[in-house]
Design a protein around this motif. Structure first.
Motif, PDB file in Angstrom:
ATOM      1  N   HIS A  68      13.915 -22.807  10.736  1.00 55.07           N
ATOM      2  CA  HIS A  68      14.800 -22.202  11.734  1.00 55.07           C
ATOM      3  C   HIS A  68      16.138 -21.762  11.144  1.00 55.07           C
ATOM      4  CE1 HIS A  68      11.992 -23.891  14.734  1.00 55.07           C
ATOM      5  NE2 HIS A  68      12.469 -22.929  15.506  1.00 55.07           N
ATOM      6  N   ARG A  69      16.684 -22.524  10.238  1.00 59.86           N
ATOM      7  CA  ARG A  69      17.990 -22.153   9.681  1.00 59.86           C
ATOM      8  C   ARG A  69      17.933 -20.793   8.997  1.00 59.86           C
ATOM      9  NH1 ARG A  69      20.689 -26.548   6.005  1.00 59.86           N
ATOM     10  NH2 ARG A  69      18.921 -26.037   4.649  1.00 59.86           N
ATOM     11  N   LEU A  70      16.912 -20.580   8.176  1.00 55.10           N
ATOM     12  CA  LEU A  70      16.759 -19.296   7.485  1.00 55.10           C
ATOM     13  C   LEU A  70      16.505 -18.169   8.464  1.00 55.10           C
ATOM     14  CD1 LEU A  70      16.358 -17.559   4.936  1.00 55.10           C
ATOM     15  CD2 LEU A  70      13.966 -18.323   4.913  1.00 55.10           C
ATOM     16  N   LEU A  71      15.614 -18.393   9.409  1.00 53.74           N
ATOM     17  CA  LEU A  71      15.231 -17.338  10.336  1.00 53.74           C
ATOM     18  C   LEU A  71      16.396 -16.936  11.238  1.00 53.74           C
ATOM     19  CD1 LEU A  71      12.980 -15.568  11.484  1.00 53.74           C
ATOM     20  CD2 LEU A  71      12.326 -17.477  12.969  1.00 53.74           C
ATOM     21  N   ILE A  72      17.087 -17.914  11.812  1.00 56.02           N
ATOM     22  CA  ILE A  72      18.160 -17.625  12.765  1.00 56.02           C
ATOM     23  C   ILE A  72      19.327 -16.925  12.085  1.00 56.02           C
ATOM     24  CG2 ILE A  72      19.913 -18.709  14.228  1.00 56.02           C
ATOM     25  CD1 ILE A  72      17.754 -20.778  14.994  1.00 56.02           C
ATOM     26  N   THR A  73      19.750 -17.422  10.931  1.00 46.96           N
ATOM     27  CA  THR A  73      20.903 -16.810  10.257  1.00 46.96           C
ATOM     28  C   THR A  73      20.581 -15.407   9.759  1.00 46.96           C
ATOM     29  OG1 THR A  73      20.281 -17.952   8.201  1.00 46.96           O
ATOM     30  CG2 THR A  73      21.930 -19.004   9.607  1.00 46.96           C
ATOM     31  N   SER A  74      19.356 -15.169   9.317  1.00 44.78           N
ATOM     32  CA  SER A  74      18.971 -13.828   8.857  1.00 44.78           C
ATOM     33  C   SER A  74      18.995 -12.825  10.003  1.00 44.78           C
ATOM     34  CB  SER A  74      17.581 -13.868   8.216  1.00 44.78           C
ATOM     35  OG  SER A  74      17.556 -14.704   7.085  1.00 44.78           O
ATOM     36  N   ALA A 109      18.444 -16.837  21.095  1.00 40.19           N
ATOM     37  CA  ALA A 109      18.263 -17.842  22.152  1.00 40.19           C
ATOM     38  C   ALA A 109      16.799 -18.254  22.313  1.00 40.19           C
ATOM     39  CB  ALA A 109      18.842 -17.331  23.471  1.00 40.19           C
ATOM     40  N   PRO A 110      15.825 -17.335  22.312  1.00 45.43           N
ATOM     41  CA  PRO A 110      14.417 -17.763  22.398  1.00 45.43           C
ATOM     42  C   PRO A 110      13.949 -18.566  21.192  1.00 45.43           C
ATOM     43  CG  PRO A 110      14.620 -15.457  22.987  1.00 45.43           C
ATOM     44  CD  PRO A 110      15.949 -15.880  22.434  1.00 45.43           C
ATOM     45  N   LEU A 111      14.614 -18.426  20.061  1.00 42.20           N
ATOM     46  CA  LEU A 111      14.283 -19.256  18.899  1.00 42.20           C
ATOM     47  C   LEU A 111      14.932 -20.634  18.993  1.00 42.20           C
ATOM     48  CD1 LEU A 111      14.590 -16.626  16.023  1.00 42.20           C
ATOM     49  CD2 LEU A 111      12.522 -17.882  16.641  1.00 42.20           C
ATOM     50  N   ILE A 112      16.158 -20.665  19.486  1.00 46.72           N
ATOM     51  CA  ILE A 112      16.881 -21.930  19.578  1.00 46.72           C
ATOM     52  C   ILE A 112      16.269 -22.851  20.636  1.00 46.72           C
ATOM     53  CG2 ILE A 112      19.073 -22.920  20.372  1.00 46.72           C
ATOM     54  CD1 ILE A 112      20.520 -20.771  18.819  1.00 46.72           C
ATOM     55  N   SER A 113      15.801 -22.287  21.737  1.00 40.93           N
ATOM     56  CA  SER A 113      15.304 -23.110  22.842  1.00 40.93           C
ATOM     57  C   SER A 113      14.131 -24.008  22.433  1.00 40.93           C
ATOM     58  CB  SER A 113      14.936 -22.217  24.021  1.00 40.93           C
ATOM     59  OG  SER A 113      14.485 -22.966  25.113  1.00 40.93           O
ATOM     60  N   PRO A 114      13.044 -23.480  21.848  1.00 42.31           N
ATOM     61  CA  PRO A 114      11.971 -24.389  21.427  1.00 42.31           C
ATOM     62  C   PRO A 114      12.381 -25.297  20.277  1.00 42.31           C
ATOM     63  CG  PRO A 114      11.485 -22.128  20.757  1.00 42.31           C
ATOM     64  CD  PRO A 114      12.665 -22.069  21.668  1.00 42.31           C
ATOM     65  N   ILE A 129      17.744 -28.110  27.695  1.00 41.34           N
ATOM     66  CA  ILE A 129      17.454 -26.703  27.966  1.00 41.34           C
ATOM     67  C   ILE A 129      18.464 -26.136  28.953  1.00 41.34           C
ATOM     68  CG2 ILE A 129      15.778 -25.108  28.994  1.00 41.34           C
ATOM     69  CD1 ILE A 129      13.577 -26.949  27.905  1.00 41.34           C
ATOM     70  N   GLY A 130      18.820 -26.926  29.960  1.00 43.50           N
ATOM     71  CA  GLY A 130      19.820 -26.472  30.923  1.00 43.50           C
ATOM     72  C   GLY A 130      21.173 -26.239  30.285  1.00 43.50           C
ATOM     73  N   THR A 131      21.561 -27.099  29.328  1.00 40.28           N
ATOM     74  CA  THR A 131      22.838 -26.916  28.638  1.00 40.28           C
ATOM     75  C   THR A 131      22.829 -25.660  27.781  1.00 40.28           C
ATOM     76  OG1 THR A 131      23.193 -29.312  28.590  1.00 40.28           O
ATOM     77  CG2 THR A 131      24.477 -27.985  27.048  1.00 40.28           C
ATOM     78  N   LEU A 132      21.728 -25.432  27.070  1.00 39.96           N
ATOM     79  CA  LEU A 132      21.618 -24.208  26.270  1.00 39.96           C
ATOM     80  C   LEU A 132      21.675 -22.975  27.165  1.00 39.96           C
ATOM     81  CD1 LEU A 132      18.787 -25.169  23.742  1.00 39.96           C
ATOM     82  CD2 LEU A 132      21.252 -25.169  23.351  1.00 39.96           C
ATOM     83  N   LEU A 133      21.017 -23.063  28.305  1.00 43.18           N
ATOM     84  CA  LEU A 133      21.032 -21.925  29.218  1.00 43.18           C
ATOM     85  C   LEU A 133      22.418 -21.715  29.804  1.00 43.18           C
ATOM     86  CD1 LEU A 133      19.201 -19.761  30.236  1.00 43.18           C
ATOM     87  CD2 LEU A 133      18.498 -21.235  32.112  1.00 43.18           C
TER      88      LEU A 133
END
Length: 393
Positions: A68-74, A109-114, A129-133
């Protein structure tokens, strides 16, 4: 999953989601700045929504395959470059193309949620999930106010430049702060894409969640695309900042989504979905009064959009609680199918909202909301009736 990480991820969701929604508030400014009709400029917001749907389908499944770190930052870095390209667009077609690119890569956001759902315990999943939303909602609301006000002051290109700077800064912070994780799947990319479609075919609870959110989110985008046209029309004669100011009223939604998450943990997602679909239909009745203009019309728009925002976002929490309980090892692929359907519904709602406003005015937009959300309510009641009959047997 400590509180500091939850708050950082929530902030990231807010900044990312804001890139999808601030174009809705500045479409009249884009029309003036580029010398095109207002309904043509509204295609910028539609392109972002459509690109987001494509990005969810093509990129979010990688959350089960790539760290996730690589994917999200890219993806954040590419989004920042897309925002810079949009700010430099000399005409509407390049701006629409850049907007589609922004939407495609802006699937943070769809990557962070799962990702967060996997780190959180089962008893806290709905609350996290509610806090992220809540962060996503804050970005959605503030971005409209920010986009409208900054665009009115410095021109429509300024929101794109500021957003690009924020996205690139967040990319650097997350590169240092995100924990290292092992992806749960070793499937090749084509298999990941096929798995999302297979899950949609084989998981009825996923299909239910997709349908509910597509209908309610389509109602939501139809209203927010149309309300910018209504407020800047002769009925009200207001500017782009008025759209942003109206959006800020929905800040109460940030408080409601964690509550909805806890209720979904306690009472189940169907109970939350039922309240939310009824709330969406109720919002249409309130919003319809806005066609009369004046102080009464403005008050009805405030109340109607507030109810709509709370209903849509709370329903999102309930649906995600439902789907994340299905297949823990495939949460990104489940979210891919879910969010793709939701944002295809949002893209269709935005497109239909513009057409409804052009042909029937604001009452046409409100009628569209009743049609879409009424379909979701009918499907939910039918499902609950079948479940009740099955339990009785």
């Amino acid at each position: 999953m400590n509180r500091a990480l939850v708050l950082l991820l929530s902030l990231t969701c807010g900044i990312s989601v804001g890139n999808i929604y601030f174009p809705q508030a500045i479409s009249p400014l884009v029309a003036t700045g580029l010398g095109v009709p207002v309904d043509a400029a509204a295609m910028v917001a539609t392109a972002v929504q459509f690109g987001y749907s494509i990005g969810i389908f093509l990129l979010v499944p990688l959350g089960d395959r790539v760290p996730h770190r690589l994917l999200i930052t890219s993806l954040l870095a590419i989004t920042g470059l897309g925002l810079l390209a949009a700010a430099a667009a000399p005409a509407l077609p390049p701006l629409v193309a850049a907007s589609a690119l922004i939407g495609t890569t802006n699937v943070i956001a769809p990557l962070i949620s799962p990702f967060a759902a996997g780190l959180a315990g089962e008893r806290r999943r709905g609350a996290v999930i509610g806090t992220l939303l809540s962060g996503s909602i804050g970005g959605m609301l503030l971005s409209r106010a920010f986009g409208g006000s900054l665009g009115e002051w410095l021109g429509w290109r300024a929101p794109y430049l500021v957003s690009a700077a924020l996205v690139l800064i967040v990319a650097v912070v997350l590169a240092c702060a995100l924990p290292s994780t092992e992806p749960p799947s070793a499937q090749r990319y084509p298999a990941l894409l096929g798995e999302s479609l297979r899950l949609l075919r084989t998981e009825p609870e996923l299909r239910r969640s997709c349908f509910y959110q597509a209908m309610v989110f389509g109602s939501f985008t139809a209203v927010w695309t149309g309300v910018a046209l209504l407020l800047t029309s002769p009925v009200y004669g207001l500017g782009a900042p008025a759209v942003g100011a109206l959006a800020v009223v929905g800040a109460a939604t940030m408080v409601c989504t964690p509550i909805a998450g806890r209720q979904a943990d306690r009472r189940g997602p169907d109970a939350v979905n039922l309240v939310c679909t009824i709330g969406t239909i109720t919002s249409a009745a309130l919003l319809a009064v806005g066609s009369f203009g004046g102080a009464v019309g403005l008050v009805s728009l405030v109340l109607g959009t507030l109810v709509l925002d709370v209903a849509m976002q709370s329903g999102m929490v309930a649906n995600q609680v439902r789907i994340y309980a299905l297949r823990p090892e495939a949460r990104s692929r489940l979210n891919t199918a879910y969010m793709t359907c939701a944002y295809l519904g949002g893209s269709a709602g935005s497109w239909l909202g513009v057409r409804a406003f052009a042909h029937f005015g604001w009452p046409g937009v409100c009628g569209l909301v009743v049609l879409l959300s009424g379909s979701a309510l009918a499907g939910l009641l039918l499902s609950m009736r079948r479940r009740g009959a099955g339990a009785a047997v």
